[in-house]
Design a protein around this motif. Sequence first.
Motif, PDB file in Angstrom:
ATOM      1  N   TYR A  17     -56.896 -26.939 -59.237  1.00 39.88           N
ATOM      2  CA  TYR A  17     -56.880 -27.369 -57.843  1.00 39.88           C
ATOM      3  C   TYR A  17     -56.477 -28.830 -57.769  1.00 39.88           C
ATOM      4  N   TYR A  18     -55.975 -29.223 -56.614  1.00 36.31           N
ATOM      5  CA  TYR A  18     -55.679 -30.620 -56.358  1.00 36.31           C
ATOM      6  C   TYR A  18     -55.934 -30.869 -54.873  1.00 36.31           C
ATOM      7  N   ILE A  19     -56.019 -32.135 -54.492  1.00 35.29           N
ATOM      8  CA  ILE A  19     -56.259 -32.490 -53.099  1.00 35.29           C
ATOM      9  C   ILE A  19     -54.938 -32.921 -52.484  1.00 35.29           C
ATOM     10  N   GLU A  20     -54.609 -32.315 -51.333  1.00 40.78           N
ATOM     11  CA  GLU A  20     -53.401 -32.668 -50.594  1.00 40.78           C
ATOM     12  C   GLU A  20     -53.775 -32.821 -49.129  1.00 40.78           C
ATOM     13  N   ASN A  21     -53.491 -33.975 -48.571  1.00 41.42           N
ATOM     14  CA  ASN A  21     -53.851 -34.268 -47.177  1.00 41.42           C
ATOM     15  C   ASN A  21     -55.333 -34.029 -46.911  1.00 41.42           C
ATOM     16  N   GLY A  22     -56.159 -34.395 -47.892  1.00 38.65           N
ATOM     17  CA  GLY A  22     -57.599 -34.292 -47.732  1.00 38.65           C
ATOM     18  C   GLY A  22     -58.171 -32.894 -47.879  1.00 38.65           C
ATOM     19  N   LYS A  23     -57.352 -31.906 -48.289  1.00 38.00           N
ATOM     20  CA  LYS A  23     -57.820 -30.528 -48.420  1.00 38.00           C
ATOM     21  C   LYS A  23     -57.530 -30.007 -49.825  1.00 38.00           C
ATOM     22  N   PRO A  24     -58.448 -29.175 -50.366  1.00 37.55           N
ATOM     23  CA  PRO A  24     -58.190 -28.615 -51.697  1.00 37.55           C
ATOM     24  C   PRO A  24     -57.081 -27.560 -51.647  1.00 37.55           C
ATOM     25  N   ARG A  25     -56.216 -27.624 -52.620  1.00 34.96           N
ATOM     26  CA  ARG A  25     -55.132 -26.643 -52.762  1.00 34.96           C
ATOM     27  C   ARG A  25     -55.171 -26.100 -54.176  1.00 34.96           C
ATOM     28  N   ARG A  26     -54.874 -24.800 -54.321  1.00 30.59           N
ATOM     29  CA  ARG A  26     -54.839 -24.187 -55.656  1.00 30.59           C
ATOM     30  C   ARG A  26     -53.434 -24.317 -56.224  1.00 30.59           C
ATOM     31  N   ARG A  27     -53.361 -24.765 -57.465  1.00 30.15           N
ATOM     32  CA  ARG A  27     -52.076 -24.911 -58.139  1.00 30.15           C
ATOM     33  C   ARG A  27     -51.478 -23.530 -58.380  1.00 30.15           C
ATOM     34  N   ASP A  28     -50.177 -23.392 -58.127  1.00 24.85           N
ATOM     35  CA  ASP A  28     -49.479 -22.123 -58.330  1.00 24.85           C
ATOM     36  C   ASP A  28     -48.692 -22.220 -59.632  1.00 24.85           C
ATOM     37  N   TYR A  29     -49.313 -21.760 -60.710  1.00 25.86           N
ATOM     38  CA  TYR A  29     -48.688 -21.873 -62.027  1.00 25.86           C
ATOM     39  C   TYR A  29     -47.414 -21.041 -62.135  1.00 25.86           C
TER      40      TYR A  29
END
Length: 173
Positions: free
Chosen positions: A155-167
Amino acid sequence: MPIISDKAMVLAAGRGTRMRELTNELPKPLIKVAGKSLIDSVIDKISDFGVKNVVVNLCYQGEKLKSHLEERSDVKFDFSWEDEALETGGGVKHALPLLEQRPMFVLNSDPLWTEEGEKPILTRMAEAWNPETMDVLLMFVAKEDTYGNDGTGDYYIENGKPRRRDYAVENSA
């Protein structure tokens, strides 16, 4: 210690395909690290917090996992059997009849974390819980504080929201 529920759910139905060499014969939650199975490490934290009723979802090699957990006397277990692993949301939804009381903790069966020098994570979550303003409360650990961090994380944070990495997308480039 604040108790927000006397029940917790531990997600343990998955196959553990990224650890295939180890999980061909053993369900991932039973893999030992430092002499203790992954799931026992999680159950110990739940029990130490004061939660003594745990629902575990089972699928892949579920009988081995069930037999192992039934050897414990400090926690009462209920088991939610899945014909095929239903993933996180599906597993919780399927187990709802066994989880009459809410709110509750839902934990994966395989995380490893230490809590030296700080308040335990479950205590911090219970203290942060506000049923008037929250439907869910997630705990994230900074990737630099995790074991085996390869620098990318799931996961990473983008624009203050958690996002799941798409491997899959990253590996196709």
